[in-house]
Design a protein around this motif. Structure first.
Motif, PDB file in Angstrom:
ATOM      1  N   VAL A 463       0.850  -1.181   0.000  1.00  0.00           N
ATOM      2  CA  VAL A 463       0.000   0.000   0.000  1.00  0.00           C
ATOM      3  C   VAL A 463       0.892   1.240   0.000  1.00  0.00           C
ATOM      4  O   VAL A 463       1.921   1.278   0.684  1.00  0.00           O
ATOM      5  CB  VAL A 463      -0.927   0.010   1.240  1.00  0.00           C
ATOM      6  CG1 VAL A 463      -1.867   1.211   1.198  1.00  0.00           C
ATOM      7  CG2 VAL A 463      -1.721  -1.282   1.325  1.00  0.00           C
ATOM      8  N   PHE A 464       0.509   2.243  -0.783  1.00  0.00           N
ATOM      9  CA  PHE A 464       1.246   3.503  -0.858  1.00  0.00           C
ATOM     10  C   PHE A 464       0.362   4.605  -0.293  1.00  0.00           C
ATOM     11  O   PHE A 464      -0.785   4.780  -0.734  1.00  0.00           O
ATOM     12  CB  PHE A 464       1.637   3.824  -2.295  1.00  0.00           C
ATOM     13  CG  PHE A 464       2.590   2.815  -2.884  1.00  0.00           C
ATOM     14  CD1 PHE A 464       3.951   2.919  -2.706  1.00  0.00           C
ATOM     15  CD2 PHE A 464       2.104   1.728  -3.591  1.00  0.00           C
ATOM     16  CE1 PHE A 464       4.819   1.996  -3.239  1.00  0.00           C
ATOM     17  CE2 PHE A 464       2.951   0.794  -4.124  1.00  0.00           C
ATOM     18  CZ  PHE A 464       4.319   0.917  -3.943  1.00  0.00           C
ATOM     19  N   VAL A 465       0.905   5.332   0.684  1.00  0.00           N
ATOM     20  CA  VAL A 465       0.175   6.414   1.330  1.00  0.00           C
ATOM     21  C   VAL A 465       1.053   7.650   1.336  1.00  0.00           C
ATOM     22  O   VAL A 465       2.233   7.582   1.721  1.00  0.00           O
ATOM     23  CB  VAL A 465      -0.214   6.035   2.780  1.00  0.00           C
ATOM     24  CG1 VAL A 465      -0.990   7.179   3.423  1.00  0.00           C
ATOM     25  CG2 VAL A 465      -1.047   4.770   2.796  1.00  0.00           C
ATOM     26  N   LYS A 466       0.492   8.753   0.897  1.00  0.00           N
ATOM     27  CA  LYS A 466       1.243  10.008   0.950  1.00  0.00           C
ATOM     28  C   LYS A 466       1.316  10.484   2.396  1.00  0.00           C
ATOM     29  O   LYS A 466       0.370  10.335   3.156  1.00  0.00           O
ATOM     30  CB  LYS A 466       0.577  11.071   0.081  1.00  0.00           C
ATOM     31  CG  LYS A 466       0.713  10.807  -1.416  1.00  0.00           C
ATOM     32  CD  LYS A 466       0.141  11.957  -2.210  1.00  0.00           C
ATOM     33  CE  LYS A 466       0.332  11.734  -3.711  1.00  0.00           C
ATOM     34  NZ  LYS A 466      -0.188  12.844  -4.511  1.00  0.00           N
ATOM     35  N   GLU A 467       2.465  11.048   2.721  1.00  0.00           N
ATOM     36  CA  GLU A 467       2.602  11.575   4.070  1.00  0.00           C
ATOM     37  C   GLU A 467       1.676  12.764   4.271  1.00  0.00           C
ATOM     38  O   GLU A 467       1.090  13.290   3.321  1.00  0.00           O
ATOM     39  CB  GLU A 467       4.054  11.971   4.340  1.00  0.00           C
ATOM     40  CG  GLU A 467       4.558  13.107   3.481  1.00  0.00           C
ATOM     41  CD  GLU A 467       5.964  13.539   3.892  1.00  0.00           C
ATOM     42  OE1 GLU A 467       6.312  13.346   5.051  1.00  0.00           O
ATOM     43  OE2 GLU A 467       6.689  14.090   3.035  1.00  0.00           O
ATOM     44  N   ASN A 468       1.534  13.126   5.534  1.00  0.00           N
ATOM     45  CA  ASN A 468       0.676  14.243   5.938  1.00  0.00           C
ATOM     46  C   ASN A 468      -0.795  13.954   5.639  1.00  0.00           C
ATOM     47  O   ASN A 468      -1.574  14.864   5.335  1.00  0.00           O
ATOM     48  CB  ASN A 468       1.112  15.558   5.262  1.00  0.00           C
ATOM     49  CG  ASN A 468       2.544  15.911   5.576  1.00  0.00           C
ATOM     50  OD1 ASN A 468       2.997  15.713   6.703  1.00  0.00           O
ATOM     51  ND2 ASN A 468       3.270  16.424   4.575  1.00  0.00           N
ATOM     52  N   ASN A 469      -1.153  12.687   5.666  1.00  0.00           N
ATOM     53  CA  ASN A 469      -2.551  12.323   5.440  1.00  0.00           C
ATOM     54  C   ASN A 469      -3.410  12.848   6.575  1.00  0.00           C
ATOM     55  O   ASN A 469      -2.926  13.145   7.674  1.00  0.00           O
ATOM     56  CB  ASN A 469      -2.683  10.799   5.369  1.00  0.00           C
ATOM     57  CG  ASN A 469      -2.133  10.132   6.614  1.00  0.00           C
ATOM     58  OD1 ASN A 469      -0.926  10.002   6.739  1.00  0.00           O
ATOM     59  ND2 ASN A 469      -3.005   9.721   7.528  1.00  0.00           N
ATOM     60  N   ALA A 470      -4.730  12.933   6.290  1.00  0.00           N
ATOM     61  CA  ALA A 470      -5.666  13.368   7.327  1.00  0.00           C
ATOM     62  C   ALA A 470      -5.826  12.267   8.370  1.00  0.00           C
ATOM     63  O   ALA A 470      -5.856  11.087   8.030  1.00  0.00           O
ATOM     64  CB  ALA A 470      -7.014  13.700   6.699  1.00  0.00           C
ATOM     65  N   PRO A 471      -5.940  12.595   9.655  1.00  0.00           N
ATOM     66  CA  PRO A 471      -6.140  11.559  10.682  1.00  0.00           C
ATOM     67  C   PRO A 471      -7.437  10.787  10.419  1.00  0.00           C
ATOM     68  O   PRO A 471      -8.470  11.382  10.124  1.00  0.00           O
ATOM     69  CB  PRO A 471      -6.208  12.354  11.986  1.00  0.00           C
ATOM     70  CG  PRO A 471      -5.511  13.646  11.678  1.00  0.00           C
ATOM     71  CD  PRO A 471      -5.780  13.937  10.244  1.00  0.00           C
ATOM     72  N   GLY A 472      -7.350   9.470  10.523  1.00  0.00           N
ATOM     73  CA  GLY A 472      -8.513   8.612  10.320  1.00  0.00           C
ATOM     74  C   GLY A 472      -8.831   8.319   8.878  1.00  0.00           C
ATOM     75  O   GLY A 472      -9.899   7.762   8.579  1.00  0.00           O
ATOM     76  N   CYS A 473      -7.930   8.641   7.950  1.00  0.00           N
ATOM     77  CA  CYS A 473      -8.230   8.387   6.529  1.00  0.00           C
ATOM     78  C   CYS A 473      -8.113   6.892   6.225  1.00  0.00           C
ATOM     79  O   CYS A 473      -7.348   6.172   6.849  1.00  0.00           O
ATOM     80  CB  CYS A 473      -7.300   9.204   5.632  1.00  0.00           C
ATOM     81  SG  CYS A 473      -5.603   8.591   5.581  1.00  0.00           S
ATOM     82  N   HIS A 474      -8.927   6.469   5.264  1.00  0.00           N
ATOM     83  CA  HIS A 474      -8.943   5.061   4.839  1.00  0.00           C
ATOM     84  C   HIS A 474      -7.787   4.826   3.866  1.00  0.00           C
ATOM     85  O   HIS A 474      -7.643   5.540   2.867  1.00  0.00           O
ATOM     86  CB  HIS A 474     -10.283   4.745   4.177  1.00  0.00           C
ATOM     87  CG  HIS A 474     -10.320   3.402   3.529  1.00  0.00           C
ATOM     88  ND1 HIS A 474     -10.413   3.241   2.172  1.00  0.00           N
ATOM     89  CD2 HIS A 474     -10.263   2.159   4.061  1.00  0.00           C
ATOM     90  CE1 HIS A 474     -10.428   1.957   1.890  1.00  0.00           C
ATOM     91  NE2 HIS A 474     -10.338   1.280   3.013  1.00  0.00           N
TER      92      HIS A 474
END
Length: 796
Positions: A463-474
């Motif tokens: 899984v790839f997730v960009k940093e600084n994501n919103a808290p609780g994001c799916h």
């Protein structure tokens, strides 16, 4: 006195039958026998059936103890409190069995959990409850006065619906001077009365006699019936008709058409005229029935079927025929025709499923009883012999338990996931020719057992997730499938807890127990955590529960969220914080290309976001500024020789910019003071070293760029060749999928390749390593590689 004697005998008789029923049962081959007298009162004790079957009274209700009878289910009942079988309603033996000697009720005793079937035979004992009955109230007989002594005149006998001793009749004739009574035994062992003339008759003296004929059965107490015999003395017609034989036999198949000839009778009379003309008639047909089964032609003596013969209803008839002449007075003679009814295979077998268990567990033991099945056929002999079979390819078989009773039992292992239910067809076929058959369908449901663990489509996901994501994001959804049913297939998800550094995994991510959605609980920072590897477990709700795990690799992708940071001045370089400035003395005698200062900066980001470039602000130093800054080195050097026209103080503004989108910048102010050569500090060797180091750093950067371009070109060529080989040889895809392929990351300036374990840095020859250039990518499967090359923004 007579009534009280009968009541006393009746009570004694019932007590005797009750004592016999208590002692008459026996167990053998799984069957219990009882006996009960007919016409017993409601509640009459039959037997302690629960005790005789070896069942405890306390388990009768929990195990659903019940008694089933195919046609007479309400005659007998069981008290579930004490396990006693008693008479529930009136039992009429004659209505149940007619004149058959043996009469019994077959009961099936069924208990569940586990299923057991017992067979009970209850014999219905005959009591003398039917008196002898004559068909008519008065019987008329015509006797010629010329009849010689010892002449015999058959009388119509009485019938008794009872059997055995209770149906044995004896006859008595009222006292008279002319006739005595004689009893004749027929072929069927029936006793028929005959009048025997003792003295010659004289019509002129006695034209008519009235006698009373009484019939008494052999029961205790005996029952009687009577009929009036009216004898008319006729004038001389001295020859009666005569049959060829006193008795005839005939055989007919059942269901013969109406009007079929049974026999042709022929009686003769030696008289003349009307005295020899004969009229035939049927006196009586036994057994007595409301339906007329035969007819006779009064002139020809031809007997035909008048109705429908049914072997199952009655297999033998006795026809009593008389022949009367037309003389005056007429005379008569008698004969008997015994008609045997032959059986045809005209009854289809009947199949009855008397008991079904609940749904069968898929782990049930072989031999478990599923259902109880009974078959019957009303035909006789071979036509009534029934064989049973099942539809093929089912994991069941039939086991014979008693006569025409079978148990459907499990013959092989069940698997609900392959076959959740069965429709078993039982076929019953008789032995007739042609054979008749019937079927019954038994539906068997297979209940689930928790024998399958939840299974994920693959053991690992990236899984790839960009940093600084919103808290609780799916960030991802895991899904496991369980082949079981209902609760055994209800899957719940949970994290496999572990430590990530100094913190628990659950402080970073969470998983929804029902949907399998994975959420990031807080903003992720690529600079703090580049790869988060953890496991999610899936457990079903079975007892005991089964489960499996899947691994998630979460790569935190870099974003350009860190501006370049200037390093403190040192080793001959100038630097400072944003907006800061530092002076440096520069001799006017230096030539072109001389390095006078160096600006050093770093960026906490990765990849292009950390690739820095330096340039002078367009307004710094004017259009004729004798200085420039290296694009990637940050070295400030002269573009020409210095002269007197150049200002003594030079103020340079250096812009440091990364390659992110959008780009972030920092500024450094450099103050240069131009002095004469004698005033310059004695640091020439150091300046030369700095210049040499700067030149070496420029060469390193040039070589690094060339190397990156070469590697990128080689990687693109390798990918093209690999794709062509996969299209040419698709069978090798499974083998190649097991290997760890190289990871390809695309960017705006080319493609870089690196392994999951290596991280490359480009460093200058002096000072600590500088993260100006960094290549890092996760290890991907081939299926994700194409998607990454086409749509993933590469950082780190």
């Amino acid at each position: 006195m007579f009534r009280s004697r009968r009541r006393g005998l009746s009570g004694t008789r019932l007590l005797l039958f009750s004592l016999l029923s208590l002692a008459s049962w026996e167990a053998g081959s799984g069957q219990v026998y009882y006996s009960v007298p007919e016409e017993a009162k409601h509640g009459t004790f039959v037997g302690r059936i629960a005790q005789d079957l070896g069942l405890e009274l306390a388990e009768l209700v929990p195990r659903l103890f019940r008694v089933a009878s195919r046609d007479h289910g309400d005659l007998l009942e069981v008290n579930l409190q004490n396990g006693i079988l008693f008479v529930n309603s009136r039992i009429d033996r004659e209505a149940l069995c007619g004149r058959r000697l043996e009469c019994s009720l077959h009961l099936e005793v069924i208990v569940d959990r586990p299923l057991q079937v017992f067979h009970v035979e209850v014999e219905v004992k005959d009591i003398n409850d039917n008196p002898p009955v004559f068909r008519e109230e008065k019987q008329k007989i015509l006797i010629s006065e010329s009849a010689p002594p010892d002449s015999h005149f058959p009388l119509e006998g009485a019938s008794d619906a009872d059997v055995g001793v209770n149906s044995l009749l004896t006859y008595r004739l009222s006292p008279n001077e002319f006739f005595s009574l004689k009893t004749v035994t027929k072929n069927d062992k029936n006793m028929l009365p005959e009048l025997v003339l003792q003295n010659s008759l004289n019509r002129e003296e006695t034209p008519e006699l009235k006698l009373l004929l009484s019939a008494e059965d052999g029961g205790k107490p005996e029952l009687t019936g009577s009929i009036e015999i009216q004898i008319t003395i006729l004038d001389v017609n001295d020859n009666a008709p005569e049959f060829e034989k006193p008795a005839y036999k005939a055989a007919l198949f059942e269901n013969v058409p109406n009007g079929t000839i049974v026999i042709q009778l022929n009686a003769s009379d030696p008289d003349e005229g009307l005295n020899r003309e004969i009229i035939y008639g049927i006196r009586q047909v036994l057994p007595v029935s409301e339906k007329c089964m035969f007819s006779i032609h009064s002139e020809t003596g031809e007997i035909r079927v008048y109705g429908k013969l049914d072997f199952e209803e009655n297999n033998e008839y006795e026809i009593q025929v008389q022949a009367i002449d037309k003389g005056s007075p007429s005379m008569a003679s008698h004969c008997t025709i015994f008609v045997e009814v032959l059986d045809l295979n005209d009854n289809v077998p009947e199949v009855t499923v008397t008991s079904l268990s609940l749904a069968v567990r898929e782990d049930a033991q072989i031999g478990a009883v599923i259902a109880s099945i009974s078959v019957s056929d009303q035909d006789f002999g071979t036509n009534g012999q029934v064989t049973c079979s099942l539809t093929p390819q089912v994991p069941f078989k039939l086991v014979s338990t008693y006569k025409n009773h079978y148990s459907l039992v499990l013959d092989s292992a069940l698997d609900r996931e392959n076959v959740p239910s069965y429709q078993v067809v039982v076929t019953a076929r008789d032995g007739g020719s042609p054979a008749l058959w019937a079927t019954a369908s038994v539906s068997v449901e297979v209940s689930d057992v928790n024998d399958h663990a939840p299974a994920f489509a693959q053991p690992e996901y990236t899984v790839f997730v960009k940093e600084n994501n919103a808290p609780g994001c799916h960030i991802f959804t895991v899904s496991a499938r369980d082949a079981d049913a209902q609760e055994n297939a209800r899957v719940s998800y949970a994290l496999v807890e572990r430590r990530v550094g100094e913190r628990a995994l659950s402080s970073y991510v969470s998983v929804h127990a029902e949907s399998g959605q994975v959420f990031a609980l807080q903003p992720l920072d690529h600079e703090e955590l580049e790869l988060l590897r953890f496991q999610v477990s899936a457990r079903d709700a079975g007892v005991p529960p089964l489960g499996s795990n899947v691994t998630l690799q979460v790569f935190v992708l870099d974003e350009n969220d860190n501006a370049p940071a200037l390093l403190p001045a040192g080793a001959g370089a100038l630097g400072g914080a944003l907006g800061g400035a530092r002076g440096e003395l520069v001799s006017r005698s230096v030539g072109a290309g001389h390095v006078v200062a160096k600006v050093r900066a770093v960026d906490a980001d990765s990849g292009y976001n950390a690739w820095l470039s330096y340039e002078l602000a367009p307004w710094a130093g004017g259009a004729r500024s004798p200085f420039r800054v290296g694009l990637y080195t940050g070295e400030i050097s002269t573009t020409r020789g210095l002269d007197e026209a150049d200002a003594a103080r030079q103020r340079l503004l250096v812009l440091v910019k990364d390659h992110g989108e959008p780009a972030l910048t920092a500024t450094a102010t450099v103050l240069l003071s131009l002095v004469e050569s004698g005033q310059a500090p004695q640091a020439a060797p150091s300046r030369v070293a700095v210049a040499g180091a700067a030149a070496a750093l420029v060469d390193v950067n040039v070589y690094l760029i060339v190397a990156i371009c070469a590697v990128s070109s080689l990687l693109v060529l390798t990918l093209l060749l690999y794709s062509a080989l996969r299209c040419w040889a698709p069978g090798r895809g499974a083998a190649s999928a097991e290997a760890k392929p190289p990871v390809v990351c695309a960017s705006a300036v080319g493609s870089w390749s690196s392994s999951q374990q290596r991280r490359q840095r480009v460093c200058s020859g002096e000072g600590p390593p500088k993260a100006d250039l960094m290549a890092f990518s996760p290890c991907l499967t081939q299926s994700r590689e194409d998607s990454l090359n086409s749509s993933t923004e590469v950082s780190n």
